[in-house]
Design a protein around this motif. Structure first.
Motif, PDB file in Angstrom:
ATOM      1  N   VAL A 112     -10.093  34.515  82.553  1.00 62.62           N
ATOM      2  CA  VAL A 112     -10.562  33.476  83.439  1.00 62.62           C
ATOM      3  C   VAL A 112     -11.774  33.071  83.220  1.00 62.62           C
ATOM      4  O   VAL A 112     -12.478  32.152  83.487  1.00 62.62           O
ATOM      5  CB  VAL A 112     -10.208  33.612  84.921  1.00 62.62           C
ATOM      6  CG1 VAL A 112      -8.880  33.698  85.334  1.00 62.62           C
ATOM      7  CG2 VAL A 112     -10.944  34.838  85.614  1.00 62.62           C
ATOM      8  N   THR A 113     -12.594  34.293  82.877  1.00 64.22           N
ATOM      9  CA  THR A 113     -14.022  34.070  82.433  1.00 64.22           C
ATOM     10  C   THR A 113     -14.256  34.386  80.816  1.00 64.22           C
ATOM     11  O   THR A 113     -15.575  34.287  80.427  1.00 64.22           O
ATOM     12  CB  THR A 113     -14.828  35.159  83.224  1.00 64.22           C
ATOM     13  OG1 THR A 113     -14.596  36.552  82.899  1.00 64.22           O
ATOM     14  CG2 THR A 113     -14.527  34.973  84.833  1.00 64.22           C
ATOM     15  N   GLY A 114     -13.455  34.791  79.992  1.00 69.28           N
ATOM     16  CA  GLY A 114     -13.767  34.956  78.561  1.00 69.28           C
ATOM     17  C   GLY A 114     -13.926  36.319  78.413  1.00 69.28           C
ATOM     18  O   GLY A 114     -13.924  37.292  79.327  1.00 69.28           O
ATOM     19  N   ASN A 115     -14.257  36.907  77.056  1.00 68.91           N
ATOM     20  CA  ASN A 115     -14.545  38.049  76.813  1.00 68.91           C
ATOM     21  C   ASN A 115     -15.798  38.376  75.950  1.00 68.91           C
ATOM     22  O   ASN A 115     -16.020  39.146  75.324  1.00 68.91           O
ATOM     23  CB  ASN A 115     -13.324  38.557  75.794  1.00 68.91           C
ATOM     24  CG  ASN A 115     -13.349  40.226  75.683  1.00 68.91           C
ATOM     25  OD1 ASN A 115     -14.089  40.857  76.486  1.00 68.91           O
ATOM     26  ND2 ASN A 115     -12.797  40.573  74.649  1.00 68.91           N
ATOM     27  N   HIS A 116     -16.767  37.215  76.322  1.00 69.20           N
ATOM     28  CA  HIS A 116     -17.939  37.323  75.783  1.00 69.20           C
ATOM     29  C   HIS A 116     -19.224  38.281  76.462  1.00 69.20           C
ATOM     30  O   HIS A 116     -20.219  38.329  75.769  1.00 69.20           O
ATOM     31  CB  HIS A 116     -18.524  35.878  75.459  1.00 69.20           C
ATOM     32  CG  HIS A 116     -18.634  35.139  76.945  1.00 69.20           C
ATOM     33  ND1 HIS A 116     -17.966  34.812  77.779  1.00 69.20           N
ATOM     34  CD2 HIS A 116     -19.832  35.152  77.717  1.00 69.20           C
ATOM     35  CE1 HIS A 116     -18.214  34.346  78.891  1.00 69.20           C
ATOM     36  NE2 HIS A 116     -19.659  34.607  78.843  1.00 69.20           N
ATOM     37  N   GLU A 117     -18.853  38.825  77.411  1.00 63.99           N
ATOM     38  CA  GLU A 117     -19.622  39.505  78.178  1.00 63.99           C
ATOM     39  C   GLU A 117     -18.960  40.959  78.558  1.00 63.99           C
ATOM     40  O   GLU A 117     -17.844  41.023  78.760  1.00 63.99           O
ATOM     41  CB  GLU A 117     -20.384  38.822  79.277  1.00 63.99           C
ATOM     42  CG  GLU A 117     -19.344  38.447  80.325  1.00 63.99           C
ATOM     43  CD  GLU A 117     -19.917  37.572  81.347  1.00 63.99           C
ATOM     44  OE1 GLU A 117     -21.077  37.234  81.388  1.00 63.99           O
ATOM     45  OE2 GLU A 117     -18.904  37.058  82.228  1.00 63.99           O
ATOM     46  N   SER A 118     -19.858  41.752  79.045  1.00 62.30           N
ATOM     47  CA  SER A 118     -19.292  43.062  79.783  1.00 62.30           C
ATOM     48  C   SER A 118     -18.916  42.661  81.234  1.00 62.30           C
ATOM     49  O   SER A 118     -19.395  41.768  81.808  1.00 62.30           O
ATOM     50  CB  SER A 118     -20.369  44.147  79.579  1.00 62.30           C
ATOM     51  OG  SER A 118     -21.500  43.991  80.178  1.00 62.30           O
ATOM     52  N   GLN A 119     -18.486  43.669  81.837  1.00 64.25           N
ATOM     53  CA  GLN A 119     -17.971  43.520  83.197  1.00 64.25           C
ATOM     54  C   GLN A 119     -19.523  43.676  83.924  1.00 64.25           C
ATOM     55  O   GLN A 119     -19.738  42.949  85.127  1.00 64.25           O
ATOM     56  CB  GLN A 119     -17.438  44.747  83.806  1.00 64.25           C
ATOM     57  CG  GLN A 119     -16.972  44.975  85.251  1.00 64.25           C
ATOM     58  CD  GLN A 119     -16.113  45.807  85.731  1.00 64.25           C
ATOM     59  OE1 GLN A 119     -16.049  46.184  86.857  1.00 64.25           O
ATOM     60  NE2 GLN A 119     -15.401  46.743  84.754  1.00 64.25           N
TER      61      GLN A 119
END
Length: 333
Positions: free
Chosen positions: A61-68
């Motif tokens: 839902v938020t993409g994989n461009h950033e870490s948790q």
């Protein structure tokens, strides 16, 4: 918490880091007549390592461009913001709650007078945090997603060792959204039987039927995520209820509470007036002359139930009519 089902409207991080949105969520929770509105209090760096990945549903839902950690940092609110939200909640007549994810956040919430501490599923194996919260000796509601019975037992032992006894357990599945086949709602009853504490259900399914079903099964606490709009950016919005759905869920729960009633099987006031209308009396099935014997052929049972009950059938059979009867006239004995 009263004897009524305690309903926690879980705002969580659906404020997206904006205190005005958080206040709007409080408005919705209060208007929906939830008992409490709950947020999440954390300092990102104290909870999440830099290299930690997001959960699968969060990536979807938020993409994989950033870490948790990067995602969570955008969702932080300051201590001043939480004090303002607590005051705003009290003004709106709804209990303020927030889940701490680190020790400084727990201490802060204790300082500002949080009445009930919520321990989330992910922290149930966090001994230092459990120990700290246990020392507050406050009411505790603990979710049990991803847990086996031994882990739940161990967490409760930590809390009780520190002097906390008022513990409620929430059955939970932490997948967002939870597939129906994985809800396993009967496990809630297992928790109550095994640990002999009040139990409830923290729901991550789509829709409102499962929390309502949990109440019918004996849940004393319900927790459910809600949002202003499922299409807003952020990790939890899509698996949350919108305002109208939250109101419907709470209304459904309150109706089920009324419907459960007591364990006594009695005639209710509302149905008492129907007894004479719906039940039957012994009547003549044909004309009967005085002196004739009542038989299976000349009497029958018909509405209304204002005469002799058909349960006295064998008492009537064989008696002699002391007067003439027309068809459908009630037999008197």
């Amino acid at each position: 918490m009263s004897n009524a089902v305690f309903i926690i409207a879980e705002a969580g991080v659906n404020h997206n880091g904006d205190i005005q949105l958080a206040k709007e969520l409080i408005d919705v929770a209060a208007e929906s007549k939830a008992d409490a509105v709950k947020f999440q209090t954390f300092v990102g760096e104290l909870c999440i390592s830099e290299g930690a990945e997001k959960a699968k549903y969060q990536k979807e839902v938020t993409g994989n461009h950033e870490s948790q950690l990067e995602m969570i940092k955008r969702l932080e609110l300051s201590e001043n913001a939480f004090m303002e939200l607590k005051e705003y909640s009290e003004k709106k007549g709804i209990m303020f709650m927030s889940t701490p994810f680190d020790i400084p956040s727990a201490e802060f919430l204790h300082r500002i007078g949080l009445g009930i501490f919520k321990i989330p599923s992910g922290e149930i194996t966090n001994f230092p945090l459990l120990r700290k919260i246990g020392q507050f000796k406050k009411k505790i509601v603990m979710s049990t997603g991803m847990c086996n019975m031994n882990e739940i037992q161990s967490a409760m032992e930590v809390l009780r060792h520190e002097g906390t006894e008022d513990i409620s357990l929430l059955h939970c599945n932490t997948q967002y959204p939870t597939p129906m086949q994985d809800v396993n709602l009967n496990a809630m009853l297992t928790l109550r039987k095994e640990f002999k504490v009040p139990v409830g259900y923290s729901d991550h399914t789509c829709g409102i039927e499962v929390p309502i079903a949990a109440v019918a099964m004996g849940a004393s606490i319900i927790e459910k995520h809600f949002t202003l709009d499922k299409n807003m950016p952020g990790p939890d919005h899509q698996a949350s209820l919108e305002p109208g759905e939250l109101k419907s869920m709470i209304s459904g729960i309150r109706n089920i509470e009324k419907a459960l009633g007591s364990a006594m099987k009695t005639v209710t006031d509302s149905e008492r007036e129907n007894i004479e209308i719906a039940r039957k009396s012994i009547v003549a099935s044909e004309g009967i002359k005085k002196g004739e014997i009542f038989t299976e052929k000349n009497i029958t049972a018909k509405r209304p139930g204002t005469g002799v009950s058909p349960m006295r059938w064998e008492e009537v059979i064989g008696k002699i009519a002391d007067r003439d009867y027309c068809k459908d006239e009630m037999i008197q004995i």
